[in-house]
Design an enzyme around this catalytic site. Structure first.
Site, PDB file in Angstrom:
ATOM      1  N   TYR A  58       0.726  -1.221  -0.136  1.00 38.68           N
ATOM      2  CA  TYR A  58      -0.129  -0.228   0.050  1.00 38.68           C
ATOM      3  C   TYR A  58       0.744   1.228  -0.040  1.00 38.68           C
ATOM      4  O   TYR A  58       1.915   1.225   0.587  1.00 38.68           O
ATOM      5  CB  TYR A  58      -0.901   0.184   1.208  1.00 38.68           C
ATOM      6  CG  TYR A  58      -1.495   1.171   1.339  1.00 38.68           C
ATOM      7  CD1 TYR A  58      -2.804   1.539   0.470  1.00 38.68           C
ATOM      8  CD2 TYR A  58      -1.239   2.373   2.425  1.00 38.68           C
ATOM      9  CE1 TYR A  58      -3.504   3.100   0.680  1.00 38.68           C
ATOM     10  CE2 TYR A  58      -1.651   3.514   2.429  1.00 38.68           C
ATOM     11  CZ  TYR A  58      -2.971   3.781   1.434  1.00 38.68           C
ATOM     12  OH  TYR A  58      -3.418   5.065   1.623  1.00 38.68           O
ATOM     13  N   GLY A  65      -5.325   5.416  -0.500  1.00 39.29           N
ATOM     14  CA  GLY A  65      -6.567   5.680  -0.162  1.00 39.29           C
ATOM     15  C   GLY A  65      -7.681   4.861  -0.768  1.00 39.29           C
ATOM     16  O   GLY A  65      -7.203   3.581  -0.747  1.00 39.29           O
TER      17      GLY A  65
END
Length: 533
Positions: A58, A65
């Site tokens: 991530y 997001g």
């Protein structure tokens, strides 16, 4: 001038140190501890190995997001970080004061120094080099919801490090590129995760928080000082601060407040005020069924209950400092790299809930103290309640004097204080109650901690100005009553105030006097004057 070294290791930074270094940068040299450099390298090495393996991480090889389902290849990771910084340069509103930005930089560098964020020590060192060279990003105050941390404000730190945006260099606006070049510093190209490590944290709200906490600590003393002076100039009953009272409702803050008032009144030790109990020992004369006492048995609540009000602030400060200490010594970005296990862990340490709650609590306690001080001020200026002082503390003029009837003394200052307190009380609406679902419902619960911290800053400022007005009135009252009635500590404070503000011998503009006395409160000089006796 010798300078103190402040080594950042991500674990031992104090709220006091951040506030001091932010306000007196010439007195401090901030650097990374060797242990931090070593741990940071370990997390960078782990990140690089994972990126080279082609794994999805991530914010490193995925979007941010709600865009985390979009994976990118390794050649794109630097461009992703650059776009993150550019995209979040959308702050609005007034720009943060240099001391707030310095506190933010120190807190952010320390959080990254903990070594779990996969950012090179060279990047953080550049941040500290900018601090050393007095190069500060211009950071708008508005734009953060406090989770995922302070994305918008902290992006201006990232822009500065990459040579973009506008900065203050020795107080003058310059382009970041020009300021870095003049200081002999090279901008960086952010590697994978490094832009996210810079912006995805709580350091902007923490910058406001550490300064608000420091200022509120001085306000807690100022409130006790005002209470002691008010008791003296109103001929009050000092027995209200007897240790017996607080031994039997032992909130630490209230006990500390009462102890401070006793010391300021010149009462040494914790024994009872036997001399003050003499009036209570009087008995009714024989054959008398009723009499009206010349003096009340006890004072009004704003004097008698003052330690109970200010005690709430003192106890709030205790837990708020603890919570803020944890925050500025935490890894508060996402994801984090566990170098012991080789794992990448996704979480929510960027959530500013503890800072938000601490600041909402702090601003409420500070505003309540402001309300207390303004109520004390009302007693001092109103001839119906001030026990023989003049109306509005005007000088005493003979009835046949030309000046008689022309002056209104502290009437206008009490009005101004009432306005300041009303504004402070209005700001006690808890910002943390206003979570908004944002960013395509990915950030569907947010802290609003930054708004709470900004509010706390403002409330502290308003109440400090209120305290300054009250101190001016109390010193005027002491001059009218007779300064010989003051104790050693309060006489020293009276002298310190008179050094910057002469006695009011007639109506005059007092805005400068208020500012100067507020500065005495903020810098701790009144506390130091009282302690020196």
């Amino acid at each position: 001038m010798s300078r103190a070294d402040l080594l950042l290791d991500g674990r031992s930074l104090t709220v006091h140190q951040v506030a001091e270094a932010a306000r007196r940068p010439a007195a401090w040299r901030v650097a990374l501890a060797d242990s931090a450099v070593h741990q940071m390298k370990r997390s960078v090495d782990l990140k690089n190995a994972i990126v080279e393996s082609g794994r999805r991480v991530y914010g490193v090889t995925s979007g941010f997001g709600d865009s985390n389902t979009r994976q990118i290849s390794a050649p794109k990771v630097e461009a992703l970080q650059a776009n993150l910084i550019r995209g979040f340069n959308c702050g609005l509103g007034p720009t943060a004061a240099p001391e707030v930005v310095r506190a933010t930089v120190i807190a952010r560098a320390n959080c990254l120094a903990r070594g779990n964020s996969a950012i090179r020590s060279e990047v953080v060192q550049l941040l500290l080099d900018c601090l050393e060279q007095d190069i500060l990003p211009i950071v708008p105050e508005r734009g953060s919801v406090g989770a995922s941390g302070d994305l918008v404000p902290l992006s201006y730190l990232g822009a500065m490090l990459t040579g973009h945006g506008t900065v203050l260099h020795r107080g003058e606006p310059r382009s970041a590129a020009e300021a870095l070049a003049e200081a002999g510093l090279e901008p960086v190209v952010l590697a994978s995760k490094e832009g996210l490590a810079l912006v995805n944290g709580t350091s902007f709200m923490a910058g406001f928080a550490v300064l608000a906490l420091r200022d509120a600590t001085e306000l807690a003393f100022a409130a006790d000082l005002c209470t002691a002076l008010a008791s003296q100039v109103l001929n009050g009953n000092p027995g209200h601060f007897d240790p017996f009272v607080f031994d039997h409702k032992p909130h630490p803050g209230s006990a500390d407040s009462a102890r401070t008032v006793r010391r300021l009144l010149g009462r040494v030790g914790d024994g009872p005020f036997m001399g003050d109990l003499a009036a209570e020992a009087e008995v009714m004369p024989d054959g008398t069924g009723y009499r009206r006492l010349a003096e009340p048995v006890q004072d009004r609540y704003s004097i008698r209950c003052a330690p109970h009000v200010n005690g709430v602030l003192r106890d709030t400060l205790a837990f708020a400092v603890d919570w803020t200490h944890v925050e500025i010594n935490s890894s508060n970005d996402n994801p984090l790299f566990d170098t012991d296990t080789g794992a990448v862990v996704n979480g929510g340490n960027f959530y500013g809930g503890h800072i938000g709650q601490a600041m909402d609590s702090l601003k409420t306690a500070v505003a309540s103290v402001g309300d207390l001080l303004e109520r004390q001020l009302q007693l001092v200026v109103d001839e119906k309640y001030n026990n023989g002082l003049t109306a509005n503390l005007i000088p005493r003029f003979p009835d046949d004097s030309w000046e008689a009837g022309l002056h209104h003394g502290f009437k206008s200052l009490q009005l101004a204080a009432s306005s300041l307190v009303a504004e402070a009380l209005k700001l006690t609406m808890p910002a943390t109650s206003f979570s908004r679902s944002t960013e395509a419902h990915n950030q569907d619960k947010v802290s609003m901690g930054t708004i709470a911290a900004r509010d706390a800053r403002t409330v502290v400022e308003l109440v400090r100005q209120t305290a300054a007005i009250h101190l001016l009135a109390l010193c005027q009252a002491a001059d009218l009553r007779g300064v010989e009635r003051l104790s050693g500590p309060t006489a020293a404070v009276h002298a310190a105030v008179r050094a910057v503000s002469p006695v009011m011998d007639g109506d005059r503009g007092m805005e400068r006097d208020i500012q100067l006395v507020a500065e005495l409160v903020a810098t701790g000089r009144l506390r130091e004057a009282a302690a020196a006796v």
